[in-house]
Design a protein around this motif. Structure first.
Motif, PDB file in Angstrom:
ATOM      1  N   SER A  19       0.789  -1.265   0.162  1.00 38.89           N
ATOM      2  CA  SER A  19      -0.024  -0.157   0.078  1.00 38.89           C
ATOM      3  C   SER A  19       0.852   1.191   0.080  1.00 38.89           C
ATOM      4  CB  SER A  19      -0.823   0.019   1.345  1.00 38.89           C
ATOM      5  OG  SER A  19      -0.177  -0.009   2.453  1.00 38.89           O
ATOM      6  N   GLY A  20       2.158   1.224   0.020  1.00 41.25           N
ATOM      7  CA  GLY A  20       3.052   2.296  -0.172  1.00 41.25           C
ATOM      8  C   GLY A  20       3.955   2.353   1.187  1.00 41.25           C
ATOM      9  N   ASP A  21       3.399   1.868   1.998  1.00 42.89           N
ATOM     10  CA  ASP A  21       4.165   1.945   3.385  1.00 42.89           C
ATOM     11  C   ASP A  21       4.861   0.682   4.034  1.00 42.89           C
ATOM     12  OD1 ASP A  21       2.035   0.615   3.983  1.00 42.89           O
ATOM     13  OD2 ASP A  21       0.893   2.247   5.501  1.00 42.89           O
ATOM     14  N   GLY A  22       4.698  -0.305   3.173  1.00 41.20           N
ATOM     15  CA  GLY A  22       5.459  -1.698   3.475  1.00 41.20           C
ATOM     16  C   GLY A  22       4.583  -2.464   3.977  1.00 41.20           C
ATOM     17  N   GLU A  23       3.338  -2.170   4.171  1.00 40.80           N
ATOM     18  CA  GLU A  23       2.182  -3.136   4.508  1.00 40.80           C
ATOM     19  C   GLU A  23       1.185  -3.380   3.403  1.00 40.80           C
ATOM     20  OE1 GLU A  23      -1.116  -3.382   8.045  1.00 40.80           O
ATOM     21  OE2 GLU A  23      -0.432  -1.461   7.629  1.00 40.80           O
ATOM     22  N   SER A  24       0.765  -4.601   3.221  1.00 36.42           N
ATOM     23  CA  SER A  24      -0.159  -4.822   2.041  1.00 36.42           C
ATOM     24  C   SER A  24      -1.592  -4.088   2.184  1.00 36.42           C
ATOM     25  CB  SER A  24      -0.282  -6.233   1.663  1.00 36.42           C
ATOM     26  OG  SER A  24      -1.134  -6.866   2.750  1.00 36.42           O
ATOM     27  N   THR A  25      -1.996  -3.772   1.282  1.00 35.47           N
ATOM     28  CA  THR A  25      -3.464  -3.374   1.204  1.00 35.47           C
ATOM     29  C   THR A  25      -4.615  -4.245   2.006  1.00 35.47           C
ATOM     30  OG1 THR A  25      -3.035  -2.222  -0.826  1.00 35.47           O
ATOM     31  CG2 THR A  25      -5.367  -2.563  -0.166  1.00 35.47           C
ATOM     32  N   GLY A  26      -4.434  -5.558   1.679  1.00 32.71           N
ATOM     33  CA  GLY A  26      -5.174  -6.584   2.516  1.00 32.71           C
ATOM     34  C   GLY A  26      -4.968  -6.567   3.949  1.00 32.71           C
ATOM     35  N   HIS A  27      -3.675  -6.622   4.258  1.00 32.62           N
ATOM     36  CA  HIS A  27      -3.360  -6.697   5.704  1.00 32.62           C
ATOM     37  C   HIS A  27      -3.798  -5.510   6.321  1.00 32.62           C
ATOM     38  CE1 HIS A  27      -0.900  -6.757   9.224  1.00 32.62           C
ATOM     39  NE2 HIS A  27      -0.816  -7.976   9.144  1.00 32.62           N
ATOM     40  N   LYS A  28      -3.611  -4.348   5.861  1.00 30.22           N
ATOM     41  CA  LYS A  28      -4.389  -3.065   6.349  1.00 30.22           C
ATOM     42  C   LYS A  28      -5.716  -3.124   6.436  1.00 30.22           C
ATOM     43  CE  LYS A  28      -2.074   0.542   5.755  1.00 30.22           C
ATOM     44  NZ  LYS A  28      -1.272   1.835   4.745  1.00 30.22           N
ATOM     45  N   SER A  29      -6.299  -3.868   5.376  1.00 29.72           N
ATOM     46  CA  SER A  29      -7.886  -3.948   5.481  1.00 29.72           C
ATOM     47  C   SER A  29      -8.347  -4.776   6.573  1.00 29.72           C
ATOM     48  CB  SER A  29      -8.241  -4.433   4.033  1.00 29.72           C
ATOM     49  OG  SER A  29      -9.817  -4.763   4.306  1.00 29.72           O
ATOM     50  N   GLY A  30      -7.424  -5.865   6.872  1.00 29.09           N
ATOM     51  CA  GLY A  30      -7.935  -6.573   7.698  1.00 29.09           C
ATOM     52  C   GLY A  30      -7.704  -6.396   9.198  1.00 29.09           C
ATOM     53  N   VAL A  31      -6.775  -5.405   9.401  1.00 33.60           N
ATOM     54  CA  VAL A  31      -6.740  -4.605  10.757  1.00 33.60           C
ATOM     55  C   VAL A  31      -7.796  -3.669  10.985  1.00 33.60           C
ATOM     56  CG1 VAL A  31      -5.406  -2.836  11.957  1.00 33.60           C
ATOM     57  CG2 VAL A  31      -4.130  -4.819  10.704  1.00 33.60           C
ATOM     58  N   ARG A  32      -8.376  -2.983   9.894  1.00 35.59           N
ATOM     59  CA  ARG A  32      -9.655  -2.156   9.807  1.00 35.59           C
ATOM     60  C   ARG A  32     -10.781  -3.079  10.047  1.00 35.59           C
ATOM     61  NH1 ARG A  32     -11.293   2.472   5.712  1.00 35.59           N
ATOM     62  NH2 ARG A  32     -12.573   3.653   7.393  1.00 35.59           N
ATOM     63  N   ILE A  33     -10.973  -4.120   9.558  1.00 37.67           N
ATOM     64  CA  ILE A  33     -12.153  -4.749   9.901  1.00 37.67           C
ATOM     65  C   ILE A  33     -12.170  -5.372  11.150  1.00 37.67           C
ATOM     66  CG2 ILE A  33     -12.980  -7.129   9.226  1.00 37.67           C
ATOM     67  CD1 ILE A  33     -11.874  -6.957   6.428  1.00 37.67           C
ATOM     68  N   VAL A  34     -11.026  -5.652  11.866  1.00 32.77           N
ATOM     69  CA  VAL A  34     -10.931  -5.959  13.259  1.00 32.77           C
ATOM     70  C   VAL A  34     -11.664  -5.045  14.059  1.00 32.77           C
ATOM     71  CG1 VAL A  34      -9.588  -6.726  15.130  1.00 32.77           C
ATOM     72  CG2 VAL A  34      -9.285  -7.834  13.223  1.00 32.77           C
ATOM     73  N   GLU A  35     -11.110  -3.599  13.761  1.00 32.74           N
ATOM     74  CA  GLU A  35     -11.533  -2.607  14.560  1.00 32.74           C
ATOM     75  C   GLU A  35     -13.065  -2.284  14.380  1.00 32.74           C
ATOM     76  OE1 GLU A  35     -11.686   2.088  12.898  1.00 32.74           O
ATOM     77  OE2 GLU A  35      -9.700   1.269  13.129  1.00 32.74           O
ATOM     78  N   ILE A  36     -13.649  -2.287  13.171  1.00 30.68           N
ATOM     79  CA  ILE A  36     -14.868  -2.260  12.727  1.00 30.68           C
ATOM     80  C   ILE A  36     -15.717  -3.330  13.510  1.00 30.68           C
ATOM     81  CG2 ILE A  36     -16.608  -2.320  10.647  1.00 30.68           C
ATOM     82  CD1 ILE A  36     -14.565  -0.979   9.138  1.00 30.68           C
ATOM     83  N   LYS A  37     -15.206  -4.421  13.565  1.00 30.52           N
ATOM     84  CA  LYS A  37     -16.065  -5.619  14.216  1.00 30.52           C
ATOM     85  C   LYS A  37     -16.125  -5.282  15.736  1.00 30.52           C
ATOM     86  CE  LYS A  37     -16.889  -9.470  12.838  1.00 30.52           C
ATOM     87  NZ  LYS A  37     -18.008  -9.865  12.484  1.00 30.52           N
ATOM     88  N   ARG A  38     -15.276  -4.587  16.093  1.00 28.72           N
ATOM     89  CA  ARG A  38     -15.248  -4.384  17.589  1.00 28.72           C
ATOM     90  C   ARG A  38     -16.210  -3.084  18.058  1.00 28.72           C
ATOM     91  NH1 ARG A  38      -9.005  -5.255  18.891  1.00 28.72           N
ATOM     92  NH2 ARG A  38      -9.081  -7.143  19.203  1.00 28.72           N
TER      93      ARG A  38
END
Length: 92
Positions: A19-38
């Protein structure tokens, strides 16, 4: 909890486009999904709803590809989908 645990694995970090910062777009999305699910459903904002619509679209597109014919269980295709909160092997 499953998604959180998967996001800690090398397989999760190694698949997908950077995604431009060393983290994949999907991994970043997964972290966000966890936040949303909480988050309480009534407290979700428009941006969070939009992200989940993006998640659903991504999963539908990638599932329609069918994945690899062999070794689906340890494929980058599966790991990528798992970053987005969906394990295609649970569909079988």
């Amino acid at each position: 909890k499953e998604l959180e645990e998967f996001l800690e694995n090398d397989e999760s970090r190694e698949v997908g486009a950077d995604s431009g910062d060393g983290e994949s777009t999907g991994h970043k999305s997964g972290v966000r999904i966890v936040e949303i699910k909480r988050t309480n459903k009534d407290d979700l904002d428009d941006d969070q709803w939009d992200h989940m619509a993006t998640v659903v679209g991504y999963i539908k597109r990638h599932l329609s590809q069918g994945g690899p014919k062999e070794d689906k269980k340890s494929s980058n295709w599966r790991y990528s989908l798992m970053n987005w909160g969906h394990d295609p092997c649970k569909d079988d």
